[in-house]
Design an enzyme around this catalytic site. Sequence first.
Site, PDB file in Angstrom:
ATOM      1  N   GLY A 287       7.387   1.027   5.061  1.00 60.51           N
ATOM      2  CA  GLY A 287       6.234   1.932   4.981  1.00 60.51           C
ATOM      3  C   GLY A 287       5.257   1.545   3.880  1.00 60.51           C
ATOM      4  O   GLY A 287       4.336   2.288   3.551  1.00 60.51           O
ATOM      5  N   LEU A 288       5.456   0.353   3.299  1.00 59.83           N
ATOM      6  CA  LEU A 288       4.568  -0.113   2.228  1.00 59.83           C
ATOM      7  C   LEU A 288       3.628  -1.207   2.718  1.00 59.83           C
ATOM      8  O   LEU A 288       2.907  -1.819   1.919  1.00 59.83           O
ATOM      9  CB  LEU A 288       5.406  -0.635   1.041  1.00 59.83           C
ATOM     10  CG  LEU A 288       6.343   0.403   0.404  1.00 59.83           C
ATOM     11  CD1 LEU A 288       7.272  -0.249  -0.602  1.00 59.83           C
ATOM     12  CD2 LEU A 288       5.526   1.516  -0.266  1.00 59.83           C
TER      13      LEU A 288
ATOM     14  N   PRO B 264       9.580  -4.402  -0.153  1.00 64.51           N
ATOM     15  CA  PRO B 264      10.672  -4.146   0.789  1.00 64.51           C
ATOM     16  C   PRO B 264      10.180  -4.254   2.237  1.00 64.51           C
ATOM     17  O   PRO B 264       9.074  -3.811   2.552  1.00 64.51           O
ATOM     18  CB  PRO B 264      11.107  -2.714   0.487  1.00 64.51           C
ATOM     19  CG  PRO B 264      10.610  -2.432  -0.884  1.00 64.51           C
ATOM     20  CD  PRO B 264       9.397  -3.290  -1.095  1.00 64.51           C
TER      21      PRO B 264
ATOM     22  N   LYS C 105       0.845  -1.211   0.000  1.00 66.18           N
ATOM     23  CA  LYS C 105       0.000   0.000   0.000  1.00 66.18           C
ATOM     24  C   LYS C 105       0.869   1.247   0.000  1.00 66.18           C
ATOM     25  O   LYS C 105       2.034   1.219   0.414  1.00 66.18           O
ATOM     26  CB  LYS C 105      -0.931   0.009   1.216  1.00 66.18           C
ATOM     27  CG  LYS C 105      -0.237   0.005   2.595  1.00 66.18           C
ATOM     28  CD  LYS C 105       0.173   1.349   3.111  1.00 66.18           C
ATOM     29  CE  LYS C 105       0.938   1.265   4.436  1.00 66.18           C
ATOM     30  NZ  LYS C 105       1.610   2.505   4.842  1.00 66.18           N
TER      31      LYS C 105
ATOM     32  N   GLY D 206       4.146  -4.243   3.884  1.00 68.05           N
ATOM     33  CA  GLY D 206       4.407  -5.609   3.395  1.00 68.05           C
ATOM     34  C   GLY D 206       3.961  -6.692   4.365  1.00 68.05           C
ATOM     35  O   GLY D 206       3.230  -7.617   3.989  1.00 68.05           O
ATOM     36  N   GLY D 207       4.381  -6.576   5.623  1.00 68.12           N
ATOM     37  CA  GLY D 207       4.006  -7.575   6.632  1.00 68.12           C
ATOM     38  C   GLY D 207       2.498  -7.581   6.851  1.00 68.12           C
ATOM     39  O   GLY D 207       1.875  -8.644   7.009  1.00 68.12           O
ATOM     40  N   SER D 208       1.897  -6.399   6.826  1.00 66.63           N
ATOM     41  CA  SER D 208       0.438  -6.288   7.009  1.00 66.63           C
ATOM     42  C   SER D 208      -0.285  -6.899   5.818  1.00 66.63           C
ATOM     43  O   SER D 208      -1.327  -7.556   5.976  1.00 66.63           O
ATOM     44  CB  SER D 208       0.036  -4.822   7.145  1.00 66.63           C
ATOM     45  OG  SER D 208       0.690  -4.240   8.233  1.00 66.63           O
TER      46      SER D 208
ATOM     47  N   ASP E 164      -2.130  -1.443   9.997  1.00 69.12           N
ATOM     48  CA  ASP E 164      -2.471  -1.329   8.568  1.00 69.12           C
ATOM     49  C   ASP E 164      -3.288  -2.511   8.062  1.00 69.12           C
ATOM     50  O   ASP E 164      -3.740  -2.502   6.917  1.00 69.12           O
ATOM     51  CB  ASP E 164      -1.196  -1.247   7.721  1.00 69.12           C
ATOM     52  CG  ASP E 164      -0.491   0.081   7.891  1.00 69.12           C
ATOM     53  OD1 ASP E 164      -1.183   1.084   8.150  1.00 69.12           O
ATOM     54  OD2 ASP E 164       0.740   0.110   7.772  1.00 69.12           O
TER      55      ASP E 164
END
Length: 301
Positions: free
Chosen positions: A108-109, A104, A15, A111-113, A146
Amino acid sequence: MNEPDPAIVVQARAKINLTLEVLGKRPDGYHELRSIIMPVSLADTITLTPTLSQIALTLTFGQGVDVARIGAMDRNLAFRAAKLIKQRYGVKGGVRIHIHKRIPIGGGLGGGSADAAGVLHGLNRLWGLCLPVGILEDLGAELGSDIPALVHGGAVLMEGRGERVRSLFQMGGQPPRRGFWVVIANPGIMCSTPEVFKRWRGDLTNSPDILHNMTSFIQACQVDAAAEGLYNGLQQAVFEGYPQVAQTARLLKEAGCLGVLLSGSGASVFGLVRDEAHGEAVSRRLGTGLWHVVAQTCPMV
Ligand code: C5P
């Protein structure tokens, strides 16, 4: 002999935050947020294969994803999401989760969420639980800020700590015909979210206009106006604390992006571009020294 149950494959989209307003500090120490979040075409691929009873997780890594940043497996959000839904609904079966990571880590993108959201959706299907999306969002909120937005999918307005989400187009107006093209770059460092919030010094710029303007720019696919309306209340704190992030934003701007913004609490930065060809031209100018990708936002679920 019975055929083994087929595996389920889920694309877990990253995101970006097109707006992120920090509205103040709450009594519980967290900050009250208001943010427009859109998933993008950059995604991890999750494969869920049924097993007898255990949950197992394996990972592979795409180009530029730093393996060293992966934390302990039992703290991994995808693993914890599987454990939570299995326990909560008394599921006897297990699952082997394989994630091919392209987003990455700690950038802040989300990824884990995104991985956790993908696992919740995938296991809901694999285990035939038939849970409505709202329940999956609530489960996600127990794990991280997120996750509800990414469980919901499409362009969302996220409020509170992230637990309140709704479709951006629920507030009226037509959904857009298409998304924006973006170039996302990551300077290869991690920003500490608690430290970024600690550095935040009030936000005098907040106004309902930030949200309402961006909502209509997204609906009308007006990329030039959206580039002007980008807003992240954490950006200054991050640029001051992490000069490499500020430098990455400068590089994106110099390479020709229409507008550039920090995503979430960093360290990734994205730039809006007119179309795919413009994104590819920016990408060529950035060269190979900086991790980046050309992607499209996904405003619809
Ligand atoms: O959501 P997450 O657990 O990743 O947040 C890490 C830290 O960032 C929190 O412990 C808090 O210090 C800060 N934070 C905040 N307000 C938010 C989200 C995070 O102050 N809305």
